[in-house]
Scaffold this active site. Structure first.
Site, PDB file in Angstrom:
ATOM      1  N   GLU A 153       9.003  -4.472  -0.595  1.00 49.06           N
ATOM      2  CA  GLU A 153       8.053  -3.407  -0.903  1.00 49.06           C
ATOM      3  C   GLU A 153       8.592  -2.083  -0.356  1.00 49.06           C
ATOM      4  OE1 GLU A 153       4.329  -3.564   1.085  1.00 49.06           O
ATOM      5  OE2 GLU A 153       5.287  -3.862   3.014  1.00 49.06           O
ATOM      6  N   GLY A 187      -0.909  -4.774  -5.452  1.00 48.58           N
ATOM      7  CA  GLY A 187      -1.960  -4.090  -4.707  1.00 48.58           C
ATOM      8  C   GLY A 187      -3.070  -3.630  -5.625  1.00 48.58           C
ATOM      9  N   HIS A 247       3.365  -6.507   6.371  1.00 47.53           N
ATOM     10  CA  HIS A 247       3.122  -5.506   5.332  1.00 47.53           C
ATOM     11  C   HIS A 247       3.360  -4.117   5.904  1.00 47.53           C
ATOM     12  CE1 HIS A 247       1.043  -3.074   2.323  1.00 47.53           C
ATOM     13  NE2 HIS A 247       1.178  -4.100   1.507  1.00 47.53           N
TER      14      HIS A 247
END
EC number: 5.3.1.1
Length: 260
Positions: free
Chosen positions: A175, A241, A103
């Site tokens: 992302e 998120g 991430h």
């Protein structure tokens, strides 16, 4: 054309509570009507047991709907003197099926290099977990038209260590760093362009993997933009998120994915 089941994965980050998990499961039993999409909850490690118990207790009420549990991170090591870390085997024992690796917040805040991410990807698969591999470019990289270059580099390190066929049991999440937690999302066209590039990149080595790997979009996904994002041919759902912390919004996203 491959039939890729959409996925909505909720990354709570360092948020949420046992009460939020209970609230979600109450709504799952009412709102989730079929198994056309897969739902994954990735709470903080301390709440994994609460979610596991809720999954077990609500098995009948979920009526075959695919709700799974995932973790937000794991160590690349199997065991040892690594204070505060958690291993893939520990996550597997806790009932996890998925784990997020790479991430952008871990890369940026904790200095996780692509080599470390590749090791964590391998550790996840070694212990029977499916990694959700995050890749994405920064704002300056996009402005410099280096999006594809950055993403290719992040993918290639994982491929070099694990092989392309490892993606037969993996999820990819695109992302863009400039959209994560900013309220600014990529347009559906921007997301599709990058997702198509990722699919082509993998197809160069294995057409089967390129066609079948699921690629999620993560970056300020909301009920107002999800339908257009999820409708793109190479977008297979979302890594969510902030909206995953609001049970109403998250269930709306799940419903959108189920009808995509």
């Amino acid at each position: 054309m491959a039939l890729r089941r959409p996925m909505v994965a909720g990354n709570w980050k360092m948020n949420g509570s046992a009460a939020l998990a209970q609230e979600l499961f109450k709504k799952f039993a009412v709102k989730l009507q079929n198994d056309s999409a897969e739902v994954v909850l990735c709470p903080p490690t301390i709440y994994l047991e609460s979610v596991r118990q809720l999954l077990e207790a609500n098995k009948e009420a979920l009526n075959g709907c695919l709700v799974r549990m995932g973790a937000q991170n794991l160590s690349q090591h199997d065991f040892g003197a690594y204070t505060g870390e958690i291993s893939g085997q520990m996550l597997k024992d806790s009932g996890c099926r998925y784990v997020i690796v790479g991430h952008s917040e871990r890369r940026r805040m904790y200095g996780e290099t692509s080599d470390i991410v590749a090791e964590k990807f391998a550790a996840a698969q070694k212990h029977g977990l499916t990694p959700i591999l995050c890749v994405g470019e920064s704002g300056p990289a996009r402005e410099a038209r280096r999006t594809f270059e950055v993403i290719a580099e992040e993918l290639d390190v994982v491929i070099e260590k694990n092989g392309t066929m490892a993606f037969d049991n993996a999820i990819i999440a695109y992302e863009p760093l400039w959209a994560v937690g900013t309220g600014k999302s990529a347009t559906p066209e921007q997301a599709q362009e990058v997702h198509a590039f990722i699919r082509r990149r993998l197809s160069e080595v294995s057409p089967f993997i390129g066609e079948n790997v699921r690629i999620l979009y993560g970056g300020s996904v909301t009920p107002s933009n999800a339908a257009d994002l999820f409708a793109q041919p190479d977008v297979d759902g979302g890594l969510i998120g902030g909206a995953s912390l609001n049970s109403t919004e998250f269930l709306t996203l799940c419903s959108i994915a189920m009808s995509a």
